[in-house]
Design a protein around this motif. Structure first.
Motif, short mmCIF file in Angstrom:
data_model
loop_
_atom_site.label_atom_id
_atom_site.label_comp_id
_atom_site.label_asym_id
_atom_site.label_seq_id
_atom_site.Cartn_x
_atom_site.Cartn_y
_atom_site.Cartn_z
N ASN A 1 -5.30 12.44 -2.77
CA ASN A 1 -6.72 12.80 -2.89
C ASN A 1 -7.36 12.06 -4.05
O ASN A 1 -8.50 11.58 -3.94
N ASP B 1 -12.19 16.91 -2.71
CA ASP B 1 -12.38 18.29 -3.15
C ASP B 1 -11.65 18.67 -4.43
O ASP B 1 -12.09 19.55 -5.16
N LYS C 1 -17.61 24.70 -2.40
CA LYS C 1 -17.80 23.52 -1.54
C LYS C 1 -18.85 23.86 -0.49
O LYS C 1 -18.68 24.84 0.26
N LYS D 1 0.86 -1.18 0.00
CA LYS D 1 0.00 0.00 0.00
C LYS D 1 0.90 1.23 0.00
O LYS D 1 1.82 1.34 0.82
N LEU D 2 0.60 2.16 -0.91
CA LEU D 2 1.41 3.38 -0.96
C LEU D 2 1.00 4.34 0.15
O LEU D 2 -0.18 4.45 0.50
N ASN E 1 -6.27 9.14 -5.44
CA ASN E 1 -6.29 7.69 -5.23
C ASN E 1 -7.15 7.26 -4.05
O ASN E 1 -7.53 6.09 -3.96
N THR F 1 -1.58 15.23 -0.24
CA THR F 1 -1.08 15.36 -1.62
C THR F 1 -2.24 15.23 -2.62
O THR F 1 -3.28 14.64 -2.32
N PHE G 1 -9.71 23.25 1.57
CA PHE G 1 -9.40 21.87 1.94
C PHE G 1 -9.00 21.80 3.42
O PHE G 1 -8.07 22.48 3.87
N ALA G 2 -9.72 21.02 4.20
CA ALA G 2 -9.33 20.65 5.56
C ALA G 2 -8.87 21.83 6.42
O ALA G 2 -9.58 22.81 6.58
N ALA H 1 1.57 8.41 1.04
CA ALA H 1 2.13 9.71 0.62
C ALA H 1 2.12 10.62 1.84
O ALA H 1 2.96 10.49 2.72
N GLY H 2 1.14 11.54 1.94
CA GLY H 2 1.07 12.40 3.14
C GLY H 2 0.52 11.66 4.35
O GLY H 2 0.72 12.08 5.48
N GLY H 3 -0.19 10.58 4.11
CA GLY H 3 -0.69 9.73 5.19
C GLY H 3 -1.97 10.21 5.85
O GLY H 3 -2.44 9.61 6.81
N THR H 4 -2.60 11.29 5.35
CA THR H 4 -3.76 11.86 6.05
C THR H 4 -5.00 10.96 5.93
O THR H 4 -5.80 10.91 6.85
N ASP H 5 -5.13 10.26 4.82
CA ASP H 5 -6.21 9.26 4.71
C ASP H 5 -5.73 7.92 5.26
O ASP H 5 -6.44 7.24 5.99
N PHE H 6 -4.52 7.58 4.87
CA PHE H 6 -3.99 6.25 5.19
C PHE H 6 -4.00 5.98 6.69
O PHE H 6 -4.44 4.92 7.14
N LEU I 1 0.39 6.39 -9.34
CA LEU I 1 0.15 7.64 -10.07
C LEU I 1 1.41 8.48 -9.93
O LEU I 1 1.87 8.72 -8.80
C1 FAD Z 1 -8.84 15.89 9.39
C2 FAD Z 1 -8.94 15.58 7.93
C3 FAD Z 1 -9.55 16.52 7.08
C4 FAD Z 1 -9.68 16.26 5.72
N1 FAD Z 1 -10.27 17.19 4.93
C5 FAD Z 1 -10.42 16.95 3.61
C6 FAD Z 1 -11.05 17.93 2.75
O1 FAD Z 1 -11.44 19.01 3.17
N2 FAD Z 1 -11.20 17.60 1.44
C7 FAD Z 1 -10.78 16.40 0.93
O2 FAD Z 1 -10.95 16.18 -0.28
N3 FAD Z 1 -10.15 15.49 1.70
C8 FAD Z 1 -9.95 15.73 3.01
N4 FAD Z 1 -9.33 14.80 3.82
C9 FAD Z 1 -8.82 13.56 3.22
C10 FAD Z 1 -7.31 13.59 2.87
O3 FAD Z 1 -6.62 14.58 3.56
C11 FAD Z 1 -7.10 13.77 1.36
O4 FAD Z 1 -7.75 12.77 0.62
C12 FAD Z 1 -5.61 13.85 0.97
O5 FAD Z 1 -5.46 14.50 -0.26
C13 FAD Z 1 -4.92 12.51 0.91
O6 FAD Z 1 -3.57 12.73 0.55
P1 FAD Z 1 -2.37 12.00 1.32
O7 FAD Z 1 -1.12 12.38 0.63
O8 FAD Z 1 -2.44 12.28 2.77
O9 FAD Z 1 -2.74 10.49 1.00
P2 FAD Z 1 -2.42 9.15 1.79
O10 FAD Z 1 -3.24 9.10 3.03
O11 FAD Z 1 -0.96 8.96 1.92
O12 FAD Z 1 -2.99 8.12 0.72
C14 FAD Z 1 -4.36 8.15 0.34
C15 FAD Z 1 -4.62 7.01 -0.65
O13 FAD Z 1 -3.97 7.27 -1.89
C16 FAD Z 1 -3.01 6.25 -2.20
N5 FAD Z 1 -1.90 6.96 -2.83
C17 FAD Z 1 -1.25 8.06 -2.37
N6 FAD Z 1 -0.37 8.51 -3.29
C18 FAD Z 1 -0.48 7.68 -4.37
C19 FAD Z 1 0.16 7.63 -5.65
N7 FAD Z 1 1.09 8.52 -6.02
N8 FAD Z 1 -0.19 6.62 -6.51
C20 FAD Z 1 -1.14 5.72 -6.15
N9 FAD Z 1 -1.77 5.71 -4.96
C21 FAD Z 1 -1.44 6.69 -4.07
C22 FAD Z 1 -2.69 5.58 -0.87
O14 FAD Z 1 -2.27 4.24 -1.02
C23 FAD Z 1 -4.05 5.66 -0.17
O15 FAD Z 1 -4.93 4.67 -0.65
C24 FAD Z 1 -9.19 15.03 5.19
C25 FAD Z 1 -8.55 14.11 6.05
C26 FAD Z 1 -8.42 14.37 7.39
C27 FAD Z 1 -7.73 13.37 8.27
#
Ligand code: FAD
Length: 287
Positions: A115, A124, A185, A29-30, A117, A111, A101-102, A32-37, A167
């Motif tokens: 968002n 958003d 939004k 599992k990839l 993936n 990242t 966003f958030a 990136a920023g880890g906010t969803d993961f 990606l």
């Molecule tokens: C408190 C909070 C508030 C939030 N608010 C919002 C908001 O307002 N709007 C919104 O849209 N989202 C929101 N989110 C969700 C989240 O922040 C976004 O979806 C964010 O863009 C995910 O990016 P990340 O780098 O943290 O992804 P990660 O958590 O690292 O990964 C998310 C998913 O994408 C996959 N992934 C990551 N990078 C790649 C890549 N390069 N290729 C293939 N797969 C990949 C991972 O395996 C995982 O499945 C929020 C989350 C939290 C915890």
């Protein structure tokens, strides 16, 4: 999280990451920023997966402009989108989506690749990417392929990304200065809210005839995936945006969305808001 239950890799380059994905296939599992993961892992998702951390893969962190398009590395964060003069000038819906966003802490880590993936119908940046005709570069150790964003999502949290792929790049059309564009939004609060409905619109009007020569409308949170509204676009194309036409378009848009009721809003409210927000964005030129 038990350390013995999974392996952790940190990739410092794209070839490194692709090699690991190639060798491990389904198991990785990839991150990136880890906010969803991190939230999803705590909820029990991905427990059986090894982790490939791409946060330090700096070669995926760029915003480049060339000709009629902009290329963004998948590791680009929301903060970087907000700060980019190129995005502000040529991709306003994406700039506005990142701005709402958030919270500042999340925007610093979240990242664009994450968002996309995460494949949430409420993501958003997605309606903005839909109206900017985004193409996604999916890379594996053997090849790259380009997929239009509207083909990428198969359902909530389902995409056509293969286990050996990641990606790497997002390519969007530049909107020339003749376009008016916007993003809105609707959430339960002004910050840290998941969208009840989100909407991106861009349109080009001929200055002499006042007719619409291009229009793109995309909704989030009102269907299993983010959608374009092709029938509504068709109704508006080559027409003058009068009040009565805008009202008709809002009605048509209601018939193109298929929302569900959930903890944030009822399906009926989402339908009503899909129409009202479209009217708002078409009547008010907020550029
Ligand atoms: C408190 C909070 C508030 C939030 N608010 C919002 C908001 O307002 N709007 C919104 O849209 N989202 C929101 N989110 C969700 C989240 O922040 C976004 O979806 C964010 O863009 C995910 O990016 P990340 O780098 O943290 O992804 P990660 O958590 O690292 O990964 C998310 C998913 O994408 C996959 N992934 C990551 N990078 C790649 C890549 N390069 N290729 C293939 N797969 C990949 C991972 O395996 C995982 O499945 C929020 C989350 C939290 C915890």
């Amino acid at each position: 999280m038990s350390l013995s239950s999974f392996s952790y890799w940190q990739a410092l380059s794209v070839p490194d990451a692709l090699k690991i994905l190639h060798n491990e296939q389904q198991q990785v599992k990839l991150l990136a920023g880890g906010t969803d993961f991190t939230v999803q892992r705590k909820e029990g998702l991905w427990q059986d997966k090894h982790i490939l951390d791409i946060w330090k893969t700096k070669e995926l962190d760029y915003i480049r402009e060339s000709g009629k398009s902009i290329q963004l590395g998948a590791r680009t964060t929301m903060d970087e989108l907000i700060d980019s003069a190129v995005i502000r000038k040529y991709a306003k819906p994406l700039h506005l989506a990142a701005c709402v966003f958030a919270s500042p802490q999340i925007r610093n880590r979240a990242t664009l690749g994450g968002n996309i993936n995460n494949a949430s119908p409420a993501g958003d940046t997605l309606p903005a990417l839909f109206v900017l005709n985004a193409k996604l570069k999916l890379s594996s150790a053997k090849k790259d392929r380009l997929v239009p964003i509207h083909e990428f999502f198969l359902g909530p949290r389902k995409t056509l990304l293969q286990p050996n792929e990641m990606l790497t790049e997002i390519i969007i059309d530049k909107l020339d200065p003749k376009y008016q564009s916007d993003f809105y939004k609707l959430g339960e609060r002004n910050a840290v809210a998941i969208a009840i409905v989100n909407l991106a619109v861009c349109r080009k009007i001929d200055p002499r005839s006042h007719k619409v020569t291009d229009i793109r409308i995309s909704y989030g949170s009102v269907a299993p995936t983010v959608i374009r509204a092709p029938q509504t676009e068709q109704l508006l194309l080559h027409q003058t945006l009068t009040e009565s036409l805008i009202n008709k378009a809002a009605e048509r848009a209601q018939s193109e969305v298929s929302p569900i009721s959930d903890v944030r809003a009822s399906a009926d409210y989402r339908k009503e808001m899909s129409a009202s927000l479209l009217k708002f964005l078409l009547k008010n030129n907020r550029s």
